[in-house]
Design a protein around this motif. Structure first.
Motif, PDB file in Angstrom:
ATOM      1  N   ARG A  38      14.194 -18.532 -28.768  1.00  0.00           N
ATOM      2  CA  ARG A  38      14.891 -18.660 -30.044  1.00  0.00           C
ATOM      3  C   ARG A  38      16.371 -18.879 -29.800  1.00  0.00           C
ATOM      4  N   GLY A  40      19.909 -17.922 -31.648  1.00  0.00           N
ATOM      5  CA  GLY A  40      20.382 -17.020 -32.694  1.00  0.00           C
ATOM      6  C   GLY A  40      21.854 -17.186 -32.972  1.00  0.00           C
ATOM      7  N   PRO A  41      22.268 -18.344 -33.432  1.00  0.00           N
ATOM      8  CA  PRO A  41      23.702 -18.547 -33.653  1.00  0.00           C
ATOM      9  C   PRO A  41      24.213 -17.758 -34.848  1.00  0.00           C
ATOM     10  N   GLU A  74      21.911 -15.481 -37.316  1.00  0.00           N
ATOM     11  CA  GLU A  74      22.381 -14.115 -37.078  1.00  0.00           C
ATOM     12  C   GLU A  74      23.679 -13.880 -37.858  1.00  0.00           C
ATOM     13  N   VAL A 256      17.223 -16.124 -24.094  1.00  0.00           N
ATOM     14  CA  VAL A 256      18.275 -16.829 -23.363  1.00  0.00           C
ATOM     15  C   VAL A 256      19.581 -16.533 -24.084  1.00  0.00           C
ATOM     16  N   TRP A 261      26.510 -10.672 -22.753  1.00  0.00           N
ATOM     17  CA  TRP A 261      25.617  -9.607 -23.236  1.00  0.00           C
ATOM     18  C   TRP A 261      25.098  -8.711 -22.124  1.00  0.00           C
TER      19      TRP A 261
END
Ligand code: GLU
Length: 550
Positions: A38, A40-41, A74, A256, A261
């Motif tokens: 996925r 998740g911007p 997000e 990814v 993070w």
């Protein structure tokens, strides 16, 4: 403490159970080995190269394995939300050839694992926060900003690790009655994870987590000890909690994400453990770096480097195939070798692997992108280049519309020298291409270079003789013989080497004479073959340009 009671007290409105959500989002029915990834911007309006870089990894992993790639918005950080940003994300990625199978789209969600926008998933996060509270694994924390600041000051003064953990986590010890009283009093609170970690132990007794990262190999880090916030005072989850809940329920197999993070990975591992779930395979990508003017490697910065924004490539008119090809060269160290062995293969045939990805920083280099672009554009037909340029111009340079009026003319221009054994590689990106070919169009034609000093005094006689002898049907060698003749007639050497040997005997050589003609016709000292250009310009335009100087 009656945790069950506390959970009901905090989340009376949550009536669905975790089991119901598990049943709503069952494990996906996919072939063995298929990966679910996925993107998740966050919809901040700025979509950057890092997003595309990560998206590319996601896309390849999913589609190479017959899996699914989805888009999740997000947007839990509402302070940074920008109107229209979701559209920008979808459009930019689509432009660069990244297609999602599932997730948020401009026309609503597609797929059975939604809602795909985090701000619409409040009850889901709260349901799982409630579960953690009911099991004594999370608790409401009433520390105020001032109290947290005071804790930090004390920790700094006594050289202890910062954060809310162990003895600093005062709200851990509140009784149900105390909590009830604070709630009745309307005191704001966050929900924190009650961490089992302890980093105050002697070094060799600290529990470590070992996680196999698909890019970096085994990561070995001290466990988490922080009572991390999982729900903010507004009931909105933090990134940590949303990531864990969403990637579990959406059945993501591979996460990814950027190396930024990595430090919070122990938090995520503890959350997965506490929720009784299997974590996904993590793929922490390298930071995008560039060499600055002094030759130092540094992180690409939004402020200093316009090329970090994806808009940059669209404005300049880089072909999406070139950007994709370039990204693969920085993503996988063996891509270039593969390309040499498979010059005409489709990029999708390249066996992409996370193991071949760099871990120490991916070096981004615009010059290299340009080189790759030259090769990629060579493989694109003149007709497709025409369409690409036209689409770009409609969006970014509508005043150029007239250059597309005569399709055959522009296609011939775009194809100059591309079919030789050693083809010309003139084309890099739309903006540059337009500047490069501008002299073919009378309204953009201008004299950019100076006549060579050796022949500057003879411009008129040279051009007069050229015009007098010009025959549009001459072949290339007849045409050049005439230039040689003009050169000798006017006192120039017929060959450069004769001039070099006896510079005093000549004014210059045939090259200087032909440069005069080149400048009159193209306005430039450098250009593809003059004879070929004249054939494209046509007799009338060729004669008119020469005549202007007489
Ligand atoms: N919303 C996060 C970001 O934009 C996504 C990180 C992730 O892929 O987990 O950085």
């Amino acid at each position: 403490m009656d945790n069950q009671k506390l959970a009901e007290l905090l989340f009376p409105h949550i009536t669905k159970t975790p089991e119901e959500y598990e049943a709503m989002y069952p494990p996906r029915d996919l072939p063995e080995g298929a990966k679910v990834t996925r993107l998740g911007p966050s919809p901040t309006g700025f979509i950057h190269l890092g997003n595309l870089y990560g998206a590319f990894v996601d896309e390849r992993l999913a589609h190479q394995s017959g899996g699914t790639f989805f888009l999740r918005i997000e947007d839990t950080d509402d302070k940074r939300f920008v109107e229209g940003a979701v559209e920008t994300i979808i459009n930019s990625l689509r432009f660069f050839g990244i297609q999602f199978d599932e997730g948020a789209t401009m026309d609503g969600d597609i797929g059975a694992y939604g809602d795909y926008t985090q701000s619409h998933r409040g009850e889901i996060y709260q349901c799982f926060a409630k579960k953690l509270v009911s099991e004594g694994k999370a608790y409401p924390c009433f520390l105020t900003e001032e109290e947290i600041a005071a804790i930090r000051t004390e920790q700094e003064a006594t050289k202890q690790n910062p954060g809310i953990y162990g003895k600093w986590a005062k709200s851990r010890n509140l009784s149900l009655e105390e909590i009830e009283a604070k709630l009745a009093d309307g005191q704001p609170y966050v929900v924190r994870l009650k961490s089992d970690g302890d980093l105050s132990l002697p070094e060799d007794q600290i529990r470590r987590i070992k996680v196999e990262d698909a890019i970096r190999g085994v990561l070995d880090m001290p466990e988490n000890d922080q009572d991390t916030v999982i729900l903010k005072a507004t009931g909105i989850p933090t990134y940590h909690f949303a990531h864990v809940v969403d990637d579990h329920l959406m059945r993501t197999t591979h996460v990814v994400r950027g190396a930024e993070w990595l430090p919070s990975l122990p938090i995520h591992i503890e959350l997965f453990e506490k929720l009784g779930w299997q974590p996904p395979v993590y793929c922490h990508t390298a930071q995008l770096m560039k060499l600055d003017e002094e030759g130092n490697k540094r992180k690409l910065s939004k402020r200093k480097d316009p090329e970090l924004s994806l808009d940059y490539y669209r404005n300049q008119g880089y072909h999406p195939a070139a950007v994709r090809e370039y990204l693969l060269t920085i993503l996988n160290s063996n891509f270039e070798e593969w390309r040499i062995a498979n010059p005409d293969a489709d990029i999708e045939e390249f066996p992409f692997t996370t193991e071949k990805m760099s871990t120490s920083g991916a070096l981004f280099d615009l010059k290299k992108l340009d080189d790759i672009s030259k090769d990629v554009l060579l493989r694109i037909s003149a007709s497709d280049l025409f369409d690409f340029l036209q689409a770009w111009s409609e969006e970014f340079q509508p005043d150029l519309a007239h250059i597309f009026d005569d399709r055959a003319y522009l296609e011939k221009i775009l194809d100059i020298g591309r079919h030789e054994a050693k083809p010309r590689k003139d084309h890099i990106y739309a903006q540059q291409m337009v500047e490069n070919i501008s002299y073919f169009f009378d309204d953009m034609f201008k004299i950019e270079d100076e006549f060579p000093a050796e022949a500057a005094a003879d411009v008129k006689p040279i051009l007069q003789a050229y015009l007098d002898s010009y025959d549009h049907s001459d072949d290339q060698s007849q045409w050049f013989d005439k230039i040689r003749q003009i050169a000798t007639d006017l006192g120039y050497a017929a060959k450069p080497k004769d001039f070099k040997k006896n510079p005093d005997q000549y004014k210059g050589h045939v090259g200087h004479v032909s440069t005069v003609i080149r400048i009159a016709l193209m306005g430039r000292q450098q250009s593809p073959d003059v004879w070929e250009i004249q054939q494209i310009l046509g007799e009338e335009r060729t004669r008119a340009r020469i005549r202007k100087f007489l």
